[in-house]
Design a protein around this motif. Structure first.
Motif, PDB file in Angstrom:
ATOM      1  N   PRO A  10      -7.620  -6.591  -7.614  1.00  0.00           N
ATOM      2  CA  PRO A  10      -7.404  -5.530  -6.627  1.00  0.00           C
ATOM      3  C   PRO A  10      -7.539  -4.160  -7.281  1.00  0.00           C
ATOM      4  N   PHE A  11      -8.183  -3.255  -6.575  1.00  0.00           N
ATOM      5  CA  PHE A  11      -8.287  -1.868  -7.031  1.00  0.00           C
ATOM      6  C   PHE A  11      -6.873  -1.299  -7.141  1.00  0.00           C
ATOM      7  N   TYR A  12      -6.052  -1.635  -6.147  1.00  0.00           N
ATOM      8  CA  TYR A  12      -4.614  -1.359  -6.238  1.00  0.00           C
ATOM      9  C   TYR A  12      -3.871  -2.281  -5.296  1.00  0.00           C
ATOM     10  N   THR A  13      -2.587  -2.465  -5.569  1.00  0.00           N
ATOM     11  CA  THR A  13      -1.718  -3.259  -4.700  1.00  0.00           C
ATOM     12  C   THR A  13      -0.619  -2.348  -4.197  1.00  0.00           C
ATOM     13  N   LEU A  14      -0.183  -2.612  -2.981  1.00  0.00           N
ATOM     14  CA  LEU A  14       0.856  -1.803  -2.369  1.00  0.00           C
ATOM     15  C   LEU A  14       1.812  -2.734  -1.634  1.00  0.00           C
ATOM     16  N   GLN A  15       3.073  -2.686  -2.007  1.00  0.00           N
ATOM     17  CA  GLN A  15       4.076  -3.480  -1.311  1.00  0.00           C
ATOM     18  C   GLN A  15       4.861  -2.570  -0.390  1.00  0.00           C
ATOM     19  N   GLU A  16       4.845  -2.904   0.896  1.00  0.00           N
ATOM     20  CA  GLU A  16       5.628  -2.177   1.895  1.00  0.00           C
ATOM     21  C   GLU A  16       6.535  -3.186   2.568  1.00  0.00           C
ATOM     22  N   GLY A  17       7.787  -3.213   2.173  1.00  0.00           N
ATOM     23  CA  GLY A  17       8.719  -4.200   2.723  1.00  0.00           C
ATOM     24  C   GLY A  17       8.272  -5.600   2.334  1.00  0.00           C
ATOM     25  N   ASN A  18       8.027  -6.431   3.341  1.00  0.00           N
ATOM     26  CA  ASN A  18       7.601  -7.805   3.089  1.00  0.00           C
ATOM     27  C   ASN A  18       6.088  -7.960   3.129  1.00  0.00           C
ATOM     28  N   GLU A  19       5.362  -6.857   3.222  1.00  0.00           N
ATOM     29  CA  GLU A  19       3.908  -6.942   3.268  1.00  0.00           C
ATOM     30  C   GLU A  19       3.301  -6.472   1.952  1.00  0.00           C
TER      31      GLU A  19
END
Length: 152
Positions: A10-19
């Motif tokens: 992944p170019f970047y990963t982003l965690q928002e809550g459970n997503e």
């Protein structure tokens, strides 16, 4: 048409809550089709969204596009999962985040249980104060109980 993932970073990963969002860019995602390597190009979808609680991919209908020279093929994510080893790569990436969510849930459940045990103990102490006729202790404990219940 069977595909194998050659590279998937992944170019970047982003965690928002459970997503968890895995965002891909040029040269970070490639597949092998036959003997040829096709590079991902972000002309339609560029991310995979994973629900960390259910471990389900949420954007299965998104279209991913791959290119080799002038040849291009488009494939929906759900089909890409069926005809390639993509799921294994996603599991390896998402495992850390899934474990983190599970640890947080376990800690939350444990804290809830501790709070329940503390309240039960407080009720027992109030009952004991009543049985012993200790008015001051009873008043002190019921005041504490009000504070505890208000905090929840």
């Amino acid at each position: 048409m069977l595909l194998t993932v050659k590279m998937m970073k992944p170019f970047y990963t982003l965690q928002e809550g459970n997503e968890l969002k895995l965002v891909f860019a040029y040269q970070y995602f490639s597949v092998v089709k036959g003997d040829e390597v096709y590079q991902f190009i972000p002309v339609e979808s560029n991310e995979i969204r994973i629900n960390l609680k259910t471990k389900q991919i949420e954007n299965l209908t998104d279209i991913f596009v791959f290119q080799r020279g002038t040849r291009i093929f488009r494939v929906p994510l759900f089909q890409l999962l069926q005809i390639s080893d993509l799921l294994e790569h996603l599991q390896a990436i998402a495992q850390f985040y899934i474990q983190q969510i599970q640890s947080e849930e376990e800690e939350e459940a444990m804290n809830e249980e501790i709070t329940n045990l503390e309240l039960q103990n407080l009720y027992r102490l109030i009952d004991k104060a009543l049985l012993e006729g200790d008015r001051d202790l009873f008043m002190e404990l019921t005041e504490k109980l009000k504070t505890e219940e208000a905090a929840q």
